[in-house]
Design an enzyme around this catalytic site. Sequence first.
Site, PDB file in Angstrom:
ATOM      1  N   ASP A   1       0.865  -1.192   0.000  1.00 47.52           N
ATOM      2  CA  ASP A   1       0.000   0.000   0.000  1.00 47.52           C
ATOM      3  C   ASP A   1       0.897   1.236   0.000  1.00 47.52           C
ATOM      4  OD1 ASP A   1      -3.007   0.909   1.812  1.00 47.52           O
ATOM      5  OD2 ASP A   1      -1.649   2.178   0.674  1.00 47.52           O
TER       6      ASP A   1
ATOM      7  N   ASP B   1      -3.345   2.143  -5.591  1.00 47.84           N
ATOM      8  CA  ASP B   1      -2.089   2.107  -4.830  1.00 47.84           C
ATOM      9  C   ASP B   1      -1.941   0.871  -3.940  1.00 47.84           C
ATOM     10  OD1 ASP B   1      -3.719   2.698  -2.560  1.00 47.84           O
ATOM     11  OD2 ASP B   1      -2.121   3.878  -1.678  1.00 47.84           O
ATOM     12  N   GLU B   2      -2.821  -0.113  -4.141  1.00 49.82           N
ATOM     13  CA  GLU B   2      -2.851  -1.227  -3.199  1.00 49.82           C
ATOM     14  C   GLU B   2      -2.984  -2.555  -3.944  1.00 49.82           C
ATOM     15  OE1 GLU B   2      -5.741  -2.253   0.496  1.00 49.82           O
ATOM     16  OE2 GLU B   2      -6.015  -0.342  -0.455  1.00 49.82           O
TER      17      GLU B   2
HETATM   18  P1  TTP Z   1      -5.164   5.152   0.754  1.00 50.56           P
HETATM   19  O1  TTP Z   1      -4.160   4.082   0.513  1.00 50.56           O
HETATM   20  O2  TTP Z   1      -6.331   4.862   1.627  1.00 50.56           O
HETATM   21  O3  TTP Z   1      -4.463   6.431   1.400  1.00 50.56           O
HETATM   22  P2  TTP Z   1      -3.049   7.071   1.093  1.00 50.56           P
HETATM   23  O4  TTP Z   1      -2.235   6.230   0.161  1.00 50.56           O
HETATM   24  O5  TTP Z   1      -3.238   8.492   0.637  1.00 50.56           O
HETATM   25  O6  TTP Z   1      -2.374   7.151   2.531  1.00 50.56           O
HETATM   26  P3  TTP Z   1      -1.781   5.944   3.412  1.00 50.56           P
HETATM   27  O7  TTP Z   1      -0.336   6.287   3.590  1.00 50.56           O
HETATM   28  O8  TTP Z   1      -2.550   5.998   4.686  1.00 50.56           O
HETATM   29  O9  TTP Z   1      -2.004   4.683   2.634  1.00 50.56           O
HETATM   30  O10 TTP Z   1      -5.738   5.669  -0.617  1.00 50.56           O
HETATM   31  C1  TTP Z   1      -4.965   5.727  -1.805  1.00 50.56           C
HETATM   32  C2  TTP Z   1      -5.349   6.969  -2.605  1.00 50.56           C
HETATM   33  O11 TTP Z   1      -6.741   6.951  -2.894  1.00 50.56           O
HETATM   34  C3  TTP Z   1      -5.098   8.276  -1.884  1.00 50.56           C
HETATM   35  O12 TTP Z   1      -3.771   8.752  -2.064  1.00 50.56           O
HETATM   36  C4  TTP Z   1      -6.130   9.185  -2.473  1.00 50.56           C
HETATM   37  C5  TTP Z   1      -7.269   8.281  -2.859  1.00 50.56           C
HETATM   38  N1  TTP Z   1      -8.376   8.388  -1.877  1.00 50.56           N
HETATM   39  C6  TTP Z   1      -9.482   9.191  -2.195  1.00 50.56           C
HETATM   40  O13 TTP Z   1      -9.538   9.787  -3.289  1.00 50.56           O
HETATM   41  N2  TTP Z   1     -10.489   9.315  -1.262  1.00 50.56           N
HETATM   42  C7  TTP Z   1     -10.461   8.687  -0.039  1.00 50.56           C
HETATM   43  O14 TTP Z   1     -11.388   8.825   0.762  1.00 50.56           O
HETATM   44  C8  TTP Z   1      -9.330   7.850   0.260  1.00 50.56           C
HETATM   45  C9  TTP Z   1      -9.248   7.131   1.590  1.00 50.56           C
HETATM   46  C10 TTP Z   1      -8.317   7.752  -0.680  1.00 50.56           C
HETATM   47 MG    MG Z   2      -2.086   4.130   0.477  1.00 51.48          MG
END
Ligand code: TTP
Ligand code: MG
Length: 358
Positions: free
Chosen positions: A12, A107-108
């Site tokens: 992730d 991203d996952e």
């Molecule tokens: P996430 O992996 O949930 O968050 P992140 O990568 O920004 O942060 P973390 O380090 O905690 O993993 O989500 C991936 C991407 O998806 C994030 O960069 C932006 C998008 N996203 C949205 O557009 N809306 C949302 O509510 C969430 C949670 C994420």
């Molecule tokens: Mg993330």
Amino acid sequence: MHNDPRKIIHIDADCFYAAIEMRDNPALRDVPFAVGGSSTGRGVLTTCNYPARAYGIRSAMPTSHALRLCPDLQVGPVNMEKYRAVSKEMHKIFSRYTSLIEPLSLDEAYLDVTDNHQFDGSATRIAEAIRADIARELDITVSAGVSINKFIAKVASDWDKPDGLTVVSPEAVDEFSAALAVKHIPGVGRVTASKLQAMGLNTCADLRQLEQIKLAQLLGKFGLTLYERAHGRDDRPVNPERERKSVSVETTFTTDVANGDDCLAPIPKLLDELEARILRAGVAERVQKAFVKIKFNDFSTTTVEKMGTRLLEEDYQLLVLEGLDRKALPVRLMGLGVRLAPEKKDQLNLDIGPTLHS
Ligand code: TTP
Ligand code: MG
């Protein structure tokens, strides 16, 4: 020997959209920075960097609210094309190590590296190699979890964010899962967590004291899954073929809601969440139908759907009312979603392009 445990890696990216913008403009690295809509109107943040998180700023927060928490917050616009391109590059890196890749969002992803014999078959070292490749070639960081199943790997990838690697070895799974707070189990939302907490069930060790049937009576089918997770078990294989067919959000009511207009109240908020989730999954172009799911208090479920690519509150209201008509029972859960058209294969389009023009 197929009884050996699987080797699963969950990856992730850290503050994904923000990390890409920071890479392209390093001045944003050490200041609070978020990606999202403007502070006028209904703009919300997609994500923010870790300095911004120190102010309590989070994904899906209205931009105007975030600016009240941190007036110096810099907010940049969303560049989906760019994030999609980086996501593709991440996948190319994954495919150096396995073909069993199951993407969950841009991203996952889950990777099954059971049959990879690089690095003496060490999943930990494979995960380190992937993290290093991504850092070097794409200039962003990802966190990884390594374990014997998807559930533990996913929880582990969140353990040491950002830029972390957490390994839960086969011997450690029992203890790791016993200590795990119930609210950290994927699928356990706010309402389920507080319901369990009210019964004194805070950790997986607490859940293990219960009979499986008891959890099923309490939570329906999800109770059966929860029982497995509480024991650190998850036998879902990494499924590389899986194509996303829908996106949905749902809410379980704190107490069952009378069948009627009260059920319409959560629609605007759910719709906002649904829009954000569609954007996040990068599937806006594939939206084909709108649907609602209603679970009544006898745990029976009904869904109603309608063709359409626009996400209109009125449409969802009508669908909910149609669903409510099907059973005169109080409502336990409501979900809004969209069904997606099959993904167009880029390669195929290129191939048939010239034929169409000739
Ligand atoms: P996430 O992996 O949930 O968050 P992140 O990568 O920004 O942060 P973390 O380090 O905690 O993993 O989500 C991936 C991407 O998806 C994030 O960069 C932006 C998008 N996203 C949205 O557009 N809306 C949302 O509510 C969430 C949670 C994420
Ligand atoms: Mg993330």
